[in-house]
Motif scaffolding. Structure first.
Motif, PDB file in Angstrom:
ATOM      1  N   ARG A 111    -115.476  12.518 -70.079  1.00 14.89           N
ATOM      2  CA  ARG A 111    -116.820  12.263 -69.583  1.00 14.89           C
ATOM      3  C   ARG A 111    -117.546  13.554 -69.211  1.00 14.89           C
ATOM      4  N   TYR A 112    -116.918  14.697 -69.475  1.00 16.27           N
ATOM      5  CA  TYR A 112    -117.480  15.988 -69.088  1.00 16.27           C
ATOM      6  C   TYR A 112    -117.685  16.862 -70.316  1.00 16.27           C
ATOM      7  N   PRO A 113    -118.780  17.622 -70.354  1.00 15.50           N
ATOM      8  CA  PRO A 113    -118.923  18.652 -71.383  1.00 15.50           C
ATOM      9  C   PRO A 113    -118.099  19.875 -70.995  1.00 15.50           C
ATOM     10  N   ASP A 114    -118.244  20.951 -71.732  1.00 12.05           N
ATOM     11  CA  ASP A 114    -117.362  22.111 -71.545  1.00 12.05           C
ATOM     12  C   ASP A 114    -118.030  23.312 -70.880  1.00 12.05           C
ATOM     13  N   GLY A 115    -119.341  23.291 -70.732  1.00 12.32           N
ATOM     14  CA  GLY A 115    -120.080  24.501 -70.418  1.00 12.32           C
ATOM     15  C   GLY A 115    -119.910  25.045 -69.022  1.00 12.32           C
ATOM     16  N   ASN A 138    -122.654  23.176 -66.550  1.00 14.64           N
ATOM     17  CA  ASN A 138    -122.690  21.720 -66.537  1.00 14.64           C
ATOM     18  C   ASN A 138    -121.353  21.060 -66.805  1.00 14.64           C
ATOM     19  N   GLY A 139    -120.287  21.854 -67.021  1.00 18.14           N
ATOM     20  CA  GLY A 139    -119.064  21.217 -67.465  1.00 18.14           C
ATOM     21  C   GLY A 139    -117.776  21.827 -66.940  1.00 18.14           C
ATOM     22  N   LEU A 140    -116.727  21.650 -67.723  1.00 13.90           N
ATOM     23  CA  LEU A 140    -115.374  21.943 -67.271  1.00 13.90           C
ATOM     24  C   LEU A 140    -115.134  23.411 -66.974  1.00 13.90           C
ATOM     25  N   SER A 141    -115.683  24.324 -67.780  1.00 12.85           N
ATOM     26  CA  SER A 141    -115.403  25.738 -67.529  1.00 12.85           C
ATOM     27  C   SER A 141    -116.009  26.193 -66.205  1.00 12.85           C
ATOM     28  N   PHE A 152    -125.125  30.323 -73.052  1.00 11.62           N
ATOM     29  CA  PHE A 152    -124.415  30.827 -71.873  1.00 11.62           C
ATOM     30  C   PHE A 152    -124.234  29.730 -70.827  1.00 11.62           C
ATOM     31  N   TYR A 153    -125.246  28.931 -70.609  1.00 10.41           N
ATOM     32  CA  TYR A 153    -125.132  27.885 -69.595  1.00 10.41           C
ATOM     33  C   TYR A 153    -124.330  26.682 -70.074  1.00 10.41           C
ATOM     34  N   TYR A 154    -124.367  26.389 -71.374  1.00 10.10           N
ATOM     35  CA  TYR A 154    -123.803  25.129 -71.842  1.00 10.10           C
ATOM     36  C   TYR A 154    -122.774  25.262 -72.960  1.00 10.10           C
ATOM     37  N   GLY A 155    -122.599  26.449 -73.506  1.00  8.61           N
ATOM     38  CA  GLY A 155    -121.775  26.566 -74.687  1.00  8.61           C
ATOM     39  C   GLY A 155    -120.772  27.708 -74.661  1.00  8.61           C
TER      40      GLY A 155
END
Length: 901
Positions: free
Chosen positions: A595-599, A602-605, A639-642
């Motif tokens: 349910r989480y992205p990677d960025g 906004n995400g796991l990192s 940078f923020y999301y990818g």
């Protein structure tokens, strides 16, 4: 990409609280909700699921299939709800339905998405046989009933309350790189989007479920509306209740007109007993009543096409107020200029003389505009004459024979432009005078929406009017006196007519030296930290009150959620309370990574970065490993999301633990970026799914963010190709910078900015500040200085970090450190002082925020200014970090400056 994370904040500002509250979690159903009339045995078969009562009966329900939607008009919704509940429970069919009448009203409102509107009940038949049986049974039950057309569906036969489509039953969502949940169904070749476009209804690989019926093809009416009279030429806006279109009137030399559409049974108000069609009819009546004034569109025609209702009115070829403001207002540009300030006052006086006359003329005809805002005003860019549009909220001041309904108020109001602050209350002409005062203030600087949070907003305008623009004090007094009903429209007109004297009194804004000790920024930091601590609530899904984007994505993200707030507190020397630490640890232990992205933001990192800093290393390792497994496949470069942000997180872990696996993961992110770069003449850029109109700019989602990561890769590995590619990315950014002067005639060494979605942006996330931060770290001080000239902004409409003044100040603190030029710090101090004076405030006692040891609590409005938020990118946490840096030293966050030292 910034627009892609837009959330309708009004749907989170429904409650009389200090914070954005998600309706599906915070709302308590009314006592007379739709299940209230059933016996306890029936009620026990339902559970609440967000804004729905859910009746899930069969554990073997398929993941997708033909679903049914029941809609209803507000006048018979309780009858429809009761009969449908009875039928479906008796037949043991799975379904969900709106909680109560308030939720029903919201689901049919103008604000709800067109693909979701109109749905009172959603039915989940187990198979095609049950689907057909349910439709037939409900059709008999609902004979004669009508509701809003569910645009994502097909209507069942001639039943105007019954609709169906093929789609998702169970939660089979995926998430995009922003973290937004996307519904999916399984197609012959794998998962595909659960398409909810109007009229789509089912994919072509799904067999039609009926042998004896198929809907007739709809007439596309290629000849136009009203028997071919009106030929639609474009769409100005869409909403659930109907669109607004441009058209040509073929009976009158193809003159341009505006068509307004109303869909029956949408936008209902059960308390006032009206819907969108009634409101459109009301607007038609007032267009006719005000037609002779000259400041309102002339009515052209009223008609019906198919089941929809329309009015045609004169097309006004003028521009909106925001465009005039951005083009001419000196406060929207760096520096100050008394000549431009005087010219803007001339425009201000012309616009509001016209507007005051128009409102007075309406009052003379017994009409209160009632919901007038800056958005209702169109301005001629040459003459500055005004036209007021959108008259649906108008009402008569006195009841006339045969017009009683026109004196009843429509429960519409716009925060910041109405005397109604949270609950609607009907006002007379004094309400229009307040709206005029707020519109005048908006034309000076658009922060009116903050009035719900603090009642002294108009008092703050002295900062803009006298200190910023150098206008006479009596302009500010005019606005405040009008808002407080001390003067009338005639007084306003007399004051605005005194043009030459007012223009003569415009003065240059005084240049006051910065005395850091007098700014109170240390106390401001303490107050912001105390507010964040006081706002913590382990009962919240997000622990701290945060931006709505966290509620539509995930509660833990670094940029918008709880982990970022905890990280910011810890990095600013605030002790993390055991219950907060335990809350985060428990959340991470049960996290569903799907349910989480990677960025990063906004995400796991990003969550991993925060968790490691807070001593939750094992959890952090697992999250980062998962992000590494997926980010390369996703391929988003940002940078923020990818990839750039995921790669930077791996570098952070490598620097702290020297594990070669972390460096290898960072190198893999860099490899993909190198392989996917698009080069042209010594410049490089990247594209993603959000860059259809061309490459994006800035640190957050532009080329500068990739350059930042590649610089750190070069510094860690000593590999020169990273540095070369990073410089090429910055070359692309600089080649697409534009002079701030709108005519494009800026000098070679004049200030520049970067354009995003048609607007010049100075911010970190998407504009100049983020690019300047990267240029400074590359040592390109000449280019950085050119960009930094555009950051000498005195005012911003938002205070936050990613897209507000605090982020600009942070970039200027960087400039002072990297160049040794103290003037950059002085500018940053002025900007932070502006944030302190305009946006930081003591919450009213009505918000009942707990106060410990009498400490001062300084709240901060989030994006939209409607409510407060404490997250990193839009709220208190990011502002806290910049205040902490200016007070105690340190470097910018998440850029790994320790590598370059």
């Amino acid at each position: 990409m910034r627009n892609e994370r837009w959330v309708n904040r009004f749907l989170f500002a429904w409650n009389n609280t200090l914070f954005f509250d998600p309706l599906d979690v915070s709302y308590e159903p009314s006592a007379d909700h739709f299940l209230a009339g059933f016996d306890e045995k029936t009620r026990r078969r339902f559970v609440r699921s967000g804004i729905w009562w859910s009746h899930r009966h069969h554990p073997d329900l398929p993941a997708q299939g033909w679903k049914i939607h029941v809609s209803s008009g507000h006048r018979h919704v309780r009858e429809v709800a009761a009969s449908v509940i009875g039928y479906l429970t008796e037949h043991a069919v799975d379904f969900k339905m709106a909680l109560d009448l308030n939720v029903f009203e919201m689901l049919n409102s103008k604000a709800v998405t067109r693909g979701s509107g109109g749905k009172l009940v959603t039915v989940y038949p187990r198979d095609d046989d049950e689907f057909r049986a349910c439709l037939a049974g409900l059709a008999r039950l609902l004979e004669g009933k009508e509701g809003a057309y569910v645009l994502s569906d097909l209507r069942y036969r001639d039943c105007k309350a019954l609709y169906f489509r093929y789609g998702q039953f169970l939660d089979t969502h995926t998430v995009d790189v922003l973290g937004r949940r996307l519904p999916r169904i399984l197609g012959p070749d794998g998962p595909v989007p659960d398409d909810r476009r109007p009229g789509y209804a089912h994919p072509d690989w799904v067999p039609w479920p009926f042998d004896d019926w198929k809907p007739a093809d709809e007439d596309d009416d290629g000849d136009g509306l009203l028997g071919g009279r009106f030929r639609v030429t474009g769409a100005l806006q869409f909403s659930n209740s109907g669109g607004v279109y441009t058209a040509e009137d073929t009976e009158n030399d193809d003159r341009p007109v505006v068509l307004k559409e109303a869909r029956p049974y949408t936008n209902p108000n059960p308390r006032q007993d009206h819907d969108a069609v009634d409101i459109l009819d009301r607007e038609w009546m007032f267009l006719n009543r005000l037609a002779g004034v000259g400041a309102f569109p002339a009515p052209v025609a009223r008609f019906r096409h198919w089941e929809h209702h329309y009015i045609a009115e004169e097309f006004i070829d003028r521009t909106d107020m925001r465009s005039v403001l951005l083009e001419h207002n000196p406060l929207a540009r760096p520096g100050s200029d008394v000549g431009k300030s005087r010219e803007y006052l001339r425009i201000f006086l012309a616009v509001f003389r016209g507007l005051a006359r128009a409102i007075r003329a309406a009052h003379d005809r017994g009409v209160v505009l009632a919901d007038f805002t800056a958005a209702n005003l169109l301005i001629d860019p040459d003459t500055h004459e005004v036209t007021i549009v959108d008259l649906e909220a108008c009402r008569l001041t006195d009841t006339e024979a045969g017009a009683a309904d026109l004196s009843k108020p429509v429960e519409l109001y716009t925060p910041g432009f109405s005397l109604s602050r949270n609950r609607f209350k009907a006002y007379g002409p004094e309400g229009d005078r307040y709206a005029l005062a707020s519109t005048m203030a908006y034309f000076v600087f658009p922060i009116a929406a903050m009035s719900y949070l603090r009642e002294d907003v108009l008092d703050l305008y002295r900062i803009f009017i006298t200190e910023g623009l150098g206008w006479p004090e009596r302009v500010h007094r005019l606005i405040t006196d009008l808002a407080r009903n001390r003067i009338g429209l005639t007084d306003v007109l007399e004051a605005l007519e005194d043009e030459e004297d007012l223009l003569r009194r415009v003065e240059a804004a005084p240049a006051r030296p910065v005395v850091e000790e007098r700014l109170g920024l240390v106390d401001a930091e303490a107050g912001v930290a105390a507010f964040v601590e006081a706002a913590a609530d382990p009962g919240r899904d997000t622990l701290f009150p945060v931006d709505p984007f966290a509620h539509v994505t995930n509660p833990l993200s670094l940029g918008f959620g709880a982990s970022g707030v905890l990280w910011a507190l810890n990095a600013s020397g605030i002790t993390i309370r055991p219950e907060w630490h335990g809350w985060l640890s428990e959340e991470l232990a049960g996290i569903d990574v799907a349910r989480y992205p990677d960025g990063l933001m906004n995400g796991l990192s990003g969550i991993a970065w925060a968790a490691a800093s807070l001593g939750l290393g094992a959890h952090a390792r697992e999250l980062l490993a998962q992000a590494n497994r997926r980010a390369v496949e996703k391929g988003d470069y940002t940078f923020y999301y990818g990839l750039a942000g995921v790669g930077m997180t791996n570098l952070r872990f490598f620097l702290h633990g020297r594990d070669p696996h972390d460096l290898a993961a960072a190198q893999e992110c860099a490899r993909v970026l190198c392989d996917t770069a698009q080069r042209d003449g010594g410049r490089a850029h990247w594209l993603n799914e959000f860059s259809a109109k061309g490459p994006l700019t800035g640190l957050g989602f532009g080329q500068a963010g990739v350059a930042m990561f590649l610089l750190r890769m070069h510094q860690v590995t000593k590999e020169e190709h990273y540095l070369r590619l990073g410089r090429e990315a910055l070359a692309w950014e600089m080649a697409h910078a534009k002079p701030i002067d709108g005519d494009g005639n800026g000098t070679a060494d004049g200030p520049i900015m970067f354009e995003h979605e048609g607007t010049m942006e100075p911010y970190v996330e998407v504009g100049s500040a983020g690019v300047a931060q990267v240029l400074l770290r590359y040592g390109d001080h000449a280019a950085a200085r050119t960009v930094l000239r555009g950051l000498d902004v005195r005012y911003a409409i938002l205070p936050g970090y990613g897209f507000g003044m605090s982020g600009i100040a942070d970039a200027l603190l960087d400039a002072a450190e990297f160049t040794g030029d103290r003037s950059y710090r002085d500018t940053a101090l002025r900007q932070l002082n502006f944030v302190r004076k305009v946006f930081l405030f003591e919450p009213s006692e009505r918000f009942a925020l707990p106060r410990e040891d009498g400490r001062s609590l300084l709240a901060l409005p989030g994006e939209g200014l409607l409510r407060c938020s404490t997250d990193y990118l839009t709220g208190s946490a990011g502002v806290l970090r910049v205040l902490h840096r200016v007070n105690t030293g340190g470097t910018a966050d998440f850029l790994l400056d320790e590598v370059g030292r």
